[in-house]
Design a protein around this motif. Structure first.
Motif, PDB file in Angstrom:
ATOM      1  N   TYR A  24       0.867  -1.177   0.000  1.00 17.09           N
ATOM      2  CA  TYR A  24       0.000   0.000   0.000  1.00 17.09           C
ATOM      3  C   TYR A  24       0.905   1.229   0.000  1.00 17.09           C
ATOM      4  O   TYR A  24       2.064   1.161   0.422  1.00 17.09           O
ATOM      5  CB  TYR A  24      -0.896   0.039   1.246  1.00 17.09           C
ATOM      6  CG  TYR A  24      -1.800  -1.167   1.404  1.00 17.09           C
ATOM      7  CD1 TYR A  24      -2.622  -1.603   0.370  1.00 17.09           C
ATOM      8  CD2 TYR A  24      -1.843  -1.864   2.595  1.00 17.09           C
ATOM      9  CE1 TYR A  24      -3.458  -2.694   0.527  1.00 17.09           C
ATOM     10  CE2 TYR A  24      -2.681  -2.961   2.766  1.00 17.09           C
ATOM     11  CZ  TYR A  24      -3.481  -3.367   1.727  1.00 17.09           C
ATOM     12  OH  TYR A  24      -4.294  -4.446   1.890  1.00 17.09           O
ATOM     13  N   THR A  25       0.359   2.350  -0.417  1.00 17.52           N
ATOM     14  CA  THR A  25       1.158   3.573  -0.432  1.00 17.52           C
ATOM     15  C   THR A  25       1.665   3.898   0.975  1.00 17.52           C
ATOM     16  O   THR A  25       0.967   3.678   1.964  1.00 17.52           O
ATOM     17  CB  THR A  25       0.362   4.761  -0.985  1.00 17.52           C
ATOM     18  OG1 THR A  25       1.218   5.914  -1.000  1.00 17.52           O
ATOM     19  CG2 THR A  25      -0.855   5.098  -0.140  1.00 17.52           C
ATOM     20  N   ASP A  26       2.875   4.406   1.034  1.00 20.56           N
ATOM     21  CA  ASP A  26       3.417   4.823   2.331  1.00 20.56           C
ATOM     22  C   ASP A  26       3.333   6.346   2.486  1.00 20.56           C
ATOM     23  O   ASP A  26       3.923   6.920   3.391  1.00 20.56           O
ATOM     24  CB  ASP A  26       4.857   4.339   2.510  1.00 20.56           C
ATOM     25  CG  ASP A  26       5.805   4.920   1.465  1.00 20.56           C
ATOM     26  OD1 ASP A  26       5.351   5.642   0.559  1.00 20.56           O
ATOM     27  OD2 ASP A  26       7.004   4.637   1.564  1.00 20.56           O
ATOM     28  N   LYS A  27       2.551   6.953   1.639  1.00 15.63           N
ATOM     29  CA  LYS A  27       2.400   8.409   1.628  1.00 15.63           C
ATOM     30  C   LYS A  27       1.977   8.972   2.994  1.00 15.63           C
ATOM     31  O   LYS A  27       2.376  10.064   3.370  1.00 15.63           O
ATOM     32  CB  LYS A  27       1.370   8.788   0.561  1.00 15.63           C
ATOM     33  CG  LYS A  27       1.122  10.249   0.388  1.00 15.63           C
ATOM     34  CD  LYS A  27       0.128  10.477  -0.753  1.00 15.63           C
ATOM     35  CE  LYS A  27      -0.175  11.939  -0.943  1.00 15.63           C
ATOM     36  NZ  LYS A  27      -1.128  12.147  -2.035  1.00 15.63           N
ATOM     37  N   TYR A  28       1.176   8.215   3.725  1.00 17.12           N
ATOM     38  CA  TYR A  28       0.650   8.713   5.003  1.00 17.12           C
ATOM     39  C   TYR A  28       1.309   8.045   6.211  1.00 17.12           C
ATOM     40  O   TYR A  28       0.840   8.183   7.338  1.00 17.12           O
ATOM     41  CB  TYR A  28      -0.870   8.518   5.058  1.00 17.12           C
ATOM     42  CG  TYR A  28      -1.587   9.229   3.940  1.00 17.12           C
ATOM     43  CD1 TYR A  28      -1.729  10.616   3.946  1.00 17.12           C
ATOM     44  CD2 TYR A  28      -2.081   8.531   2.851  1.00 17.12           C
ATOM     45  CE1 TYR A  28      -2.360  11.277   2.917  1.00 17.12           C
ATOM     46  CE2 TYR A  28      -2.727   9.184   1.818  1.00 17.12           C
ATOM     47  CZ  TYR A  28      -2.863  10.556   1.853  1.00 17.12           C
ATOM     48  OH  TYR A  28      -3.494  11.203   0.828  1.00 17.12           O
ATOM     49  N   ASP A  29       2.392   7.336   6.004  1.00 19.41           N
ATOM     50  CA  ASP A  29       3.026   6.603   7.099  1.00 19.41           C
ATOM     51  C   ASP A  29       3.634   7.497   8.175  1.00 19.41           C
ATOM     52  O   ASP A  29       3.884   7.040   9.279  1.00 19.41           O
ATOM     53  CB  ASP A  29       4.119   5.673   6.561  1.00 19.41           C
ATOM     54  CG  ASP A  29       3.548   4.405   5.956  1.00 19.41           C
ATOM     55  OD1 ASP A  29       2.317   4.320   5.788  1.00 19.41           O
ATOM     56  OD2 ASP A  29       4.342   3.499   5.642  1.00 19.41           O
ATOM     57  N   ASN A  30       3.872   8.730   7.860  1.00 21.50           N
ATOM     58  CA  ASN A  30       4.530   9.606   8.837  1.00 21.50           C
ATOM     59  C   ASN A  30       3.577  10.549   9.565  1.00 21.50           C
ATOM     60  O   ASN A  30       4.023  11.530  10.144  1.00 21.50           O
ATOM     61  CB  ASN A  30       5.655  10.381   8.153  1.00 21.50           C
ATOM     62  CG  ASN A  30       6.767   9.453   7.728  1.00 21.50           C
ATOM     63  OD1 ASN A  30       7.156   8.561   8.469  1.00 21.50           O
ATOM     64  ND2 ASN A  30       7.262   9.630   6.517  1.00 21.50           N
ATOM     65  N   ILE A  31       2.288  10.231   9.553  1.00 23.10           N
ATOM     66  CA  ILE A  31       1.373  11.048  10.355  1.00 23.10           C
ATOM     67  C   ILE A  31       1.688  10.790  11.823  1.00 23.10           C
ATOM     68  O   ILE A  31       2.232   9.747  12.186  1.00 23.10           O
ATOM     69  CB  ILE A  31      -0.113  10.744  10.040  1.00 23.10           C
ATOM     70  CG1 ILE A  31      -0.462   9.295  10.382  1.00 23.10           C
ATOM     71  CG2 ILE A  31      -0.460  11.076   8.613  1.00 23.10           C
ATOM     72  CD1 ILE A  31      -1.943   9.008  10.328  1.00 23.10           C
ATOM     73  N   ASP A  32       1.343  11.736  12.657  1.00 23.65           N
ATOM     74  CA  ASP A  32       1.629  11.622  14.090  1.00 23.65           C
ATOM     75  C   ASP A  32       0.539  10.782  14.747  1.00 23.65           C
ATOM     76  O   ASP A  32      -0.479  11.296  15.206  1.00 23.65           O
ATOM     77  CB  ASP A  32       1.713  13.012  14.717  1.00 23.65           C
ATOM     78  CG  ASP A  32       2.195  12.967  16.152  1.00 23.65           C
ATOM     79  OD1 ASP A  32       2.211  11.879  16.763  1.00 23.65           O
ATOM     80  OD2 ASP A  32       2.571  14.037  16.667  1.00 23.65           O
ATOM     81  N   LEU A  33       0.738   9.476  14.762  1.00 24.28           N
ATOM     82  CA  LEU A  33      -0.256   8.556  15.294  1.00 24.28           C
ATOM     83  C   LEU A  33      -0.503   8.781  16.782  1.00 24.28           C
ATOM     84  O   LEU A  33      -1.641   8.689  17.242  1.00 24.28           O
ATOM     85  CB  LEU A  33       0.178   7.115  15.032  1.00 24.28           C
ATOM     86  CG  LEU A  33      -0.854   6.037  15.293  1.00 24.28           C
ATOM     87  CD1 LEU A  33      -2.125   6.279  14.496  1.00 24.28           C
ATOM     88  CD2 LEU A  33      -0.270   4.676  14.972  1.00 24.28           C
ATOM     89  N   ASP A  34       0.535   9.108  17.536  1.00 32.62           N
ATOM     90  CA  ASP A  34       0.358   9.371  18.970  1.00 32.62           C
ATOM     91  C   ASP A  34      -0.592  10.543  19.189  1.00 32.62           C
ATOM     92  O   ASP A  34      -1.444  10.497  20.076  1.00 32.62           O
ATOM     93  CB  ASP A  34       1.699   9.655  19.643  1.00 32.62           C
ATOM     94  CG  ASP A  34       2.580   8.420  19.706  1.00 32.62           C
ATOM     95  OD1 ASP A  34       2.029   7.310  19.883  1.00 32.62           O
ATOM     96  OD2 ASP A  34       3.801   8.557  19.567  1.00 32.62           O
ATOM     97  N   GLU A  35      -0.448  11.578  18.381  1.00 33.46           N
ATOM     98  CA  GLU A  35      -1.325  12.742  18.509  1.00 33.46           C
ATOM     99  C   GLU A  35      -2.770  12.363  18.212  1.00 33.46           C
ATOM    100  O   GLU A  35      -3.686  12.777  18.915  1.00 33.46           O
ATOM    101  CB  GLU A  35      -0.873  13.858  17.572  1.00 33.46           C
ATOM    102  CG  GLU A  35      -1.747  15.097  17.661  1.00 33.46           C
ATOM    103  CD  GLU A  35      -1.327  16.197  16.694  1.00 33.46           C
ATOM    104  OE1 GLU A  35      -1.836  17.315  16.858  1.00 33.46           O
ATOM    105  OE2 GLU A  35      -0.531  15.929  15.779  1.00 33.46           O
TER     106      GLU A  35
END
Length: 132
Positions: A24-35
């Motif tokens: 799958y695209t990794d375009k959104y892999d660096n969103i701040d999941l903790d936030e």
């Protein structure tokens, strides 16, 4: 039948030659999941998007478009980071958003073919399963 054999042969050859796996695209892999997980105001729109109860952001649409495939293939097209993040999100929803968890199960897995293993892992506090 001949077509099936040809497809299987091509698949075996591709595997043997080390053809890159489709992810799958990794375009959104660096969103701040903790936030997102620490702020219901940010989390719930993603859940509502998945449930068709609200508007979807671009990353929400992307996530939603892969739910069924990821569930059926145990996230075979997910990167390691996506697998880890998916499990973190599921754990958070199972523990902290029980009503939404029930709705997600009813929508995506009404016969409980896939979701029980996640609940079992949470109940056993299986850190390896979620941090793998």
């Amino acid at each position: 039948m001949r077509t099936l054999i040809i497809v299987c042969l091509f698949s075996l050859v591709a595997a043997a030659l080390g053809v890159p796996k489709e992810y799958y695209t990794d375009k959104y892999d660096n969103i701040d999941l903790d936030e997102i997980l620490s702020n219901r105001r940010l989390l719930i729109p993603y859940v509502k998007c998945a449930l068709d109860l609200g508007k979807c952001s671009a990353d929400g649409r992307e996530m939603k478009s892969h739910i069924v495939d990821a569930m059926e293939t145990e996230c075979a097209k997910c990167t390691k980071k996506q697998k880890r993040n998916t499990r973190r999100v599921l754990k958070h929803i199972i523990i902290n958003e029980k009503d939404y968890w029930e709705q997600l199960k009813a929508k995506y897995d009404p016969i409980a073919k896939y979701w029980p293993k996640y609940e079992e892992a949470v109940n056993k506090d299986d850190k390896e399963f979620f941090d793998e």
